[in-house]
Design an enzyme around this catalytic site. Structure first.
Site, PDB file in Angstrom:
ATOM      1  N   ALA A 108     -63.873 -28.173 -62.656  1.00 43.78           N
ATOM      2  CA  ALA A 108     -64.877 -29.433 -62.983  1.00 43.78           C
ATOM      3  C   ALA A 108     -64.503 -30.451 -61.817  1.00 43.78           C
ATOM      4  O   ALA A 108     -65.226 -31.426 -61.677  1.00 43.78           O
ATOM      5  CB  ALA A 108     -64.834 -29.964 -63.619  1.00 43.78           C
ATOM      6  N   CYS A 109     -62.798 -29.834 -61.255  1.00 37.26           N
ATOM      7  CA  CYS A 109     -62.843 -30.633 -59.644  1.00 37.26           C
ATOM      8  C   CYS A 109     -63.714 -29.976 -58.427  1.00 37.26           C
ATOM      9  O   CYS A 109     -62.598 -29.126 -58.172  1.00 37.26           O
ATOM     10  CB  CYS A 109     -61.647 -31.459 -59.654  1.00 37.26           C
ATOM     11  SG  CYS A 109     -61.005 -32.095 -57.373  1.00 37.26           S
ATOM     12  N   GLY A 110     -64.290 -31.135 -57.504  1.00 36.96           N
ATOM     13  CA  GLY A 110     -64.932 -30.749 -56.054  1.00 36.96           C
ATOM     14  C   GLY A 110     -63.364 -29.846 -55.312  1.00 36.96           C
ATOM     15  O   GLY A 110     -63.864 -28.704 -54.170  1.00 36.96           O
ATOM     16  N   ARG A 128     -62.140 -26.436 -56.305  1.00 42.40           N
ATOM     17  CA  ARG A 128     -63.393 -25.847 -56.460  1.00 42.40           C
ATOM     18  C   ARG A 128     -62.901 -25.088 -54.926  1.00 42.40           C
ATOM     19  O   ARG A 128     -63.177 -24.401 -54.301  1.00 42.40           O
ATOM     20  CB  ARG A 128     -64.354 -25.504 -56.852  1.00 42.40           C
ATOM     21  CG  ARG A 128     -64.320 -26.280 -58.138  1.00 42.40           C
ATOM     22  CD  ARG A 128     -66.043 -26.375 -58.776  1.00 42.40           C
ATOM     23  NE  ARG A 128     -66.998 -27.471 -57.691  1.00 42.40           N
ATOM     24  CZ  ARG A 128     -67.143 -28.393 -58.337  1.00 42.40           C
ATOM     25  NH1 ARG A 128     -66.589 -28.686 -59.739  1.00 42.40           N
ATOM     26  NH2 ARG A 128     -67.329 -28.818 -57.538  1.00 42.40           N
ATOM     27  N   ASN A 157     -58.757 -27.008 -61.982  1.00 38.55           N
ATOM     28  CA  ASN A 157     -59.441 -28.342 -62.552  1.00 38.55           C
ATOM     29  C   ASN A 157     -60.722 -27.702 -61.937  1.00 38.55           C
ATOM     30  O   ASN A 157     -61.584 -28.270 -61.474  1.00 38.55           O
ATOM     31  CB  ASN A 157     -59.482 -29.061 -62.818  1.00 38.55           C
ATOM     32  CG  ASN A 157     -60.457 -30.160 -63.828  1.00 38.55           C
ATOM     33  OD1 ASN A 157     -61.190 -29.690 -64.084  1.00 38.55           O
ATOM     34  ND2 ASN A 157     -60.645 -31.314 -64.246  1.00 38.55           N
TER      35      ASN A 157
END
Length: 143
Positions: free
Chosen positions: A11-13, A16, A9
């Site tokens: 949007a997920c740190g 990433r 995802n």
């Protein structure tokens, strides 16, 4: 074909960071943005089995309809919890990484280091500033 897959995802740190750690090992994984391309039931069941966890352990609570759906209740069967995840993929915790060395939910992000066939190729610092790997590619021990 890549020998590493990440259910990601962007949007997920944490997700990433895991993707960046994979790339820091010199690997380019297959990236599956599971919110855009959710796994089917057979794939999700296979991932859960490979991780050796229950469907409940894969449920994500934060930022999901977990509470609104009443998923805290223990009345739901494993099959029903999988149904919820298939209907609302945001309920699937992430990132899940599949490599020749195993399949894991990589939370915290450093968990992925145990799954990578290649060592880290240099220093790595997470988005929050926490150093994880030194300049020699060696994991930094937490105090």
């Amino acid at each position: 074909m890549p020998n590493i897959t990440i259910y990601h995802n962007p949007a997920c740190g944490t997700s990433r960071n895991v993707l960046a750690l994979i790339r820091n090992s010199g690997e380019e994984p297959q990236v599956i943005e599971y919110l855009k391309t959710p796994p089917d039931r057979a794939t999700l069941e296979a991932l859960i089995a490979a991780m050796g966890i229950t469907p409940r352990e894969l449920l994500r609570q934060k930022g999901t309809p977990y509470d609104a759906l009443g998923l805290i209740s223990t009345k739901w069967t494993d099959a029903q919890l999988i149904d919820f995840m298939l209907h609302e993929p945001i309920l699937i915790n992430r990132p899940i990484v599949v490599t020749p060395l195993g399949t894991r939910l990589c939370r915290p992000s450093e968990v992925v280091l145990d799954l990578l066939p290649q060592p880290q190729q240099g220093a790595f610092t997470k988005e929050d500033g926490e150093a994880v790997v030194n300049e020699k590619g060696v994991r930094i021990a937490k105090p």
